[in-house]
Design a protein around this motif. Structure first.
Motif, PDB file in Angstrom:
ATOM      1  N   PHE A 162     -24.337 -13.463 -41.361  1.00 24.59           N
ATOM      2  CA  PHE A 162     -22.905 -13.327 -41.108  1.00 24.59           C
ATOM      3  C   PHE A 162     -22.414 -12.173 -41.986  1.00 24.59           C
ATOM      4  N   ALA A 163     -21.819 -11.164 -41.376  1.00 29.19           N
ATOM      5  CA  ALA A 163     -21.367  -9.984 -42.120  1.00 29.19           C
ATOM      6  C   ALA A 163     -19.897  -9.705 -41.833  1.00 29.19           C
ATOM      7  N   VAL A 164     -19.217  -9.056 -42.806  1.00 33.31           N
ATOM      8  CA  VAL A 164     -17.795  -8.731 -42.675  1.00 33.31           C
ATOM      9  C   VAL A 164     -17.561  -7.291 -43.111  1.00 33.31           C
ATOM     10  N   ASN A 165     -16.374  -6.811 -42.800  1.00 35.51           N
ATOM     11  CA  ASN A 165     -15.930  -5.504 -43.292  1.00 35.51           C
ATOM     12  C   ASN A 165     -15.791  -5.601 -44.812  1.00 35.51           C
ATOM     13  N   PRO A 166     -16.423  -4.692 -45.572  1.00 34.71           N
ATOM     14  CA  PRO A 166     -16.417  -4.833 -47.034  1.00 34.71           C
ATOM     15  C   PRO A 166     -15.051  -4.674 -47.683  1.00 34.71           C
ATOM     16  N   SER A 167     -14.132  -4.003 -46.998  1.00 35.75           N
ATOM     17  CA  SER A 167     -12.814  -3.782 -47.602  1.00 35.75           C
ATOM     18  C   SER A 167     -11.755  -4.754 -47.115  1.00 35.75           C
ATOM     19  N   SER A 168     -11.837  -5.173 -45.857  1.00 39.17           N
ATOM     20  CA  SER A 168     -10.777  -6.021 -45.308  1.00 39.17           C
ATOM     21  C   SER A 168     -11.229  -7.427 -44.944  1.00 39.17           C
ATOM     22  N   GLY A 169     -12.537  -7.690 -44.984  1.00 40.69           N
ATOM     23  CA  GLY A 169     -13.035  -9.000 -44.590  1.00 40.69           C
ATOM     24  C   GLY A 169     -12.890 -10.028 -45.686  1.00 40.69           C
ATOM     25  N   PRO A 170     -13.121 -11.309 -45.362  1.00 41.41           N
ATOM     26  CA  PRO A 170     -13.050 -12.377 -46.372  1.00 41.41           C
ATOM     27  C   PRO A 170     -14.048 -12.122 -47.506  1.00 41.41           C
ATOM     28  N   ALA A 171     -13.681 -12.507 -48.710  1.00 45.80           N
ATOM     29  CA  ALA A 171     -14.554 -12.271 -49.870  1.00 45.80           C
ATOM     30  C   ALA A 171     -15.793 -13.148 -49.832  1.00 45.80           C
ATOM     31  N   THR A 172     -15.653 -14.348 -49.301  1.00 46.03           N
ATOM     32  CA  THR A 172     -16.779 -15.286 -49.226  1.00 46.03           C
ATOM     33  C   THR A 172     -16.732 -16.042 -47.905  1.00 46.03           C
ATOM     34  N   MET A 173     -17.849 -16.684 -47.580  1.00 45.24           N
ATOM     35  CA  MET A 173     -17.889 -17.513 -46.381  1.00 45.24           C
ATOM     36  C   MET A 173     -16.937 -18.698 -46.513  1.00 45.24           C
ATOM     37  N   ALA A 174     -16.822 -19.245 -47.712  1.00 48.80           N
ATOM     38  CA  ALA A 174     -15.918 -20.379 -47.941  1.00 48.80           C
ATOM     39  C   ALA A 174     -14.478 -19.998 -47.607  1.00 48.80           C
ATOM     40  N   LYS A 175     -14.048 -18.806 -48.023  1.00 46.35           N
ATOM     41  CA  LYS A 175     -12.668 -18.366 -47.741  1.00 46.35           C
ATOM     42  C   LYS A 175     -12.466 -18.136 -46.246  1.00 46.35           C
ATOM     43  N   ALA A 176     -13.492 -17.616 -45.577  1.00 47.36           N
ATOM     44  CA  ALA A 176     -13.391 -17.411 -44.129  1.00 47.36           C
ATOM     45  C   ALA A 176     -13.228 -18.741 -43.402  1.00 47.36           C
ATOM     46  N   LEU A 177     -13.994 -19.727 -43.818  1.00 45.46           N
ATOM     47  CA  LEU A 177     -13.901 -21.036 -43.181  1.00 45.46           C
ATOM     48  C   LEU A 177     -12.577 -21.727 -43.496  1.00 45.46           C
ATOM     49  N   GLU A 178     -12.038 -21.486 -44.699  1.00 46.38           N
ATOM     50  CA  GLU A 178     -10.711 -22.012 -45.046  1.00 46.38           C
ATOM     51  C   GLU A 178      -9.653 -21.425 -44.120  1.00 46.38           C
ATOM     52  N   ALA A 180     -10.143 -20.290 -41.118  1.00 45.69           N
ATOM     53  CA  ALA A 180     -10.342 -20.842 -39.781  1.00 45.69           C
ATOM     54  C   ALA A 180      -9.830 -22.272 -39.681  1.00 45.69           C
ATOM     55  N   THR A 181      -9.907 -23.008 -40.781  1.00 52.49           N
ATOM     56  CA  THR A 181      -9.380 -24.376 -40.801  1.00 52.49           C
ATOM     57  C   THR A 181      -7.863 -24.360 -40.685  1.00 52.49           C
ATOM     58  N   ALA A 182      -7.237 -23.425 -41.385  1.00 53.96           N
ATOM     59  CA  ALA A 182      -5.774 -23.334 -41.386  1.00 53.96           C
ATOM     60  C   ALA A 182      -5.237 -22.820 -40.055  1.00 53.96           C
ATOM     61  N   ALA A 183      -5.979 -21.903 -39.432  1.00 55.65           N
ATOM     62  CA  ALA A 183      -5.507 -21.302 -38.174  1.00 55.65           C
ATOM     63  C   ALA A 183      -6.676 -21.172 -37.201  1.00 55.65           C
ATOM     64  N   PRO A 184      -6.959 -22.214 -36.421  1.00 58.49           N
ATOM     65  CA  PRO A 184      -8.077 -22.170 -35.468  1.00 58.49           C
ATOM     66  C   PRO A 184      -8.000 -20.952 -34.555  1.00 58.49           C
ATOM     67  N   ASP A 185      -9.128 -20.324 -34.327  1.00 52.20           N
ATOM     68  CA  ASP A 185      -9.276 -19.128 -33.485  1.00 52.20           C
ATOM     69  C   ASP A 185      -8.697 -17.860 -34.113  1.00 52.20           C
ATOM     70  N   ALA A 186      -8.109 -17.941 -35.302  1.00 51.70           N
ATOM     71  CA  ALA A 186      -7.577 -16.738 -35.948  1.00 51.70           C
ATOM     72  C   ALA A 186      -8.709 -15.893 -36.535  1.00 51.70           C
ATOM     73  N   VAL A 187      -9.820 -16.543 -36.894  1.00 51.13           N
ATOM     74  CA  VAL A 187     -10.980 -15.832 -37.426  1.00 51.13           C
ATOM     75  C   VAL A 187     -11.940 -15.563 -36.265  1.00 51.13           C
ATOM     76  N   SER A 188     -12.175 -14.283 -36.000  1.00 52.18           N
ATOM     77  CA  SER A 188     -13.016 -13.900 -34.860  1.00 52.18           C
ATOM     78  C   SER A 188     -14.425 -13.543 -35.318  1.00 52.18           C
ATOM     79  N   VAL A 189     -15.388 -13.802 -34.447  1.00 47.12           N
ATOM     80  CA  VAL A 189     -16.780 -13.483 -34.757  1.00 47.12           C
ATOM     81  C   VAL A 189     -17.442 -12.897 -33.516  1.00 47.12           C
ATOM     82  N   GLY A 190     -18.019 -11.713 -33.673  1.00 47.48           N
ATOM     83  CA  GLY A 190     -18.751 -11.082 -32.585  1.00 47.48           C
ATOM     84  C   GLY A 190     -20.214 -11.480 -32.636  1.00 47.48           C
ATOM     85  N   PHE A 191     -20.825 -11.630 -31.463  1.00 45.41           N
ATOM     86  CA  PHE A 191     -22.238 -12.022 -31.415  1.00 45.41           C
ATOM     87  C   PHE A 191     -22.915 -11.314 -30.245  1.00 45.41           C
TER      88      PHE A 191
END
Length: 355
Positions: A162-178, A180-191
């Protein structure tokens, strides 16, 4: 009284007939001797442990071999294909032409392989998605994998990152999941593939979140959107992401292998982040059309295993986080069938279908 010349003319048909009989006897004897010699040679080969079938197909290959790759150029599959064929070109004394046919989660490429002449001159690169997952994702496929395709050899397996933009992405996976918990579908993931999508689905289920999943044909299309900030995450194999991570284009947050990768030791596993026993990898293998002669499949299998044991090839794969596999064609078929059952059940349980 009959002259000498008249007697000779009278005897000519008899002489010629006699010569014809002698020629026929000589031809018959030569044929018997040839068959006897061939039988003696074949017997000697068996006695020495050399299979006549291998001897008979010694001319293969005598022209370039086409390798169909189910992704656009520049992705992980393309990288695997070119690393392997570079060595095979040397050992098999022929050239390999890599043909990229992306789309349809591999169905376009595998259909082309399935319908190609079964002569050893058309092969296909495949991965877990195409063989093990597609039967569950598609209601109908243009080919029957078990009937139309022959396993040649497994190559290697790779975990996802799982990779993110180094300047604008979440600092950790835990923060990204937080988030997504607060706003479902607000965190996008390309595959780029079905198996990477399955890795997302399993993470969602374990973390009890909902991510906005966006399919791409490959990393060449997805990476610009990640760097440009149009998606939050990208998930791809370590083969495709090692270079962008080392080049600081993206930052790796988590790897889906059971242990950290020696090539990227700073990236934690998903399991370390609070999801024990989480593991998802994708294997690559080489296929041929069904009914490809067994001696040719055996020759290809031997060449691939030899290439994978070469120190330079092995180092190139392992630098990308791969685990070398290799092995027999039968072992490949067993892995294929086992994963079809295992992953197909997961896909069915999650209600996954092809996009």
């Amino acid at each position: 009284m009959e002259t000498f010349f008249e007697a000779r003319r009278a005897a000519k048909p008899v002489i010629e007939a006699s010569r014809d009989i002698n020629r026929q006897k000589e031809t018959t004897m030569n044929k018997r001797n040839s068959r006897r010699a061939l039988l003696t040679l074949a017997t000697a080969m068996v006695g020495c442990g050399i299979a006549p079938a291998v001897w008979a197909q010694g001319a293969y290959p005598d022209k370039p071999i086409r390798l169909i790759v189910p992704f656009p150029p520049g992705g992980g599959a393309d990288r695997v294909a070119r690393t392997l064929t570079q060595k095979l070109t040397q050992t098999m004394k022929t050239s390999f032409v890599v043909e990229n046919r992306g789309g349809g989660n591999g169905t376009i490429a595998l259909d082309a392989v399935a319908k190609a002449p079964a002569d050893g001159y058309t092969l296909g690169l495949t991965l877990t998605d195409h063989l093990a997952l597609n039967p569950a994702l598609f209601d109908r496929l243009p080919y029957d994998g078990a009937r139309d395709l022959a396993p040649v050899a497994l190559i290697a397996s790779y975990p996802f990152i799982f990779a993110v933009n180094p300047s604008s992405g979440p600092a950790t996976m835990a923060k990204a999941l937080e988030s997504a918990t607060a706003a479902p579908d607000a965190v996008s993931v390309g595959f780029p593939s079905a198996n990477s999508r399955l890795a997302i689905e399993q993470l969602q289920r374990r973390a009890k979140v909902q991510l906005n999943q966006i399919p791409y044909r490959g990393i060449a299309q997805g990476l610009p959107d990640l760097i440009g900030g149009r998606i939050t995450f990208w998930i791809g194999t370590s083969a495709t992401l090692r270079a962008p991570i080392e080049g600081k284009q993206v930052r790796g947050l988590a790897v889906t292998s059971a242990k950290r990768l020696p090539a990227l030791p700073d990236i934690p596993t998903v399991s370390e982040l609070g999801f024990p026993d989480y593991e998802t990898v994708s294997w690559y293998g080489l296929l041929a059309p069904a009914k490809t002669p067994a001696p040719i499949v055996a020759q290809l299998n031997a060449a691939i295993n030899a290439a994978l044991s070469d120190p330079e090839v092995k180092a190139a794969f392992e630098a990308d986080g791969a685990t070398i596999l290799g092995g027999s064609s039968a072992a490949f078929k067993e892995t294929w069938l086992n994963d079809t059952k295992r992953l197909g059940a997961i896909a069915k349980e999650l209600g996954l279908k092809a996009n």
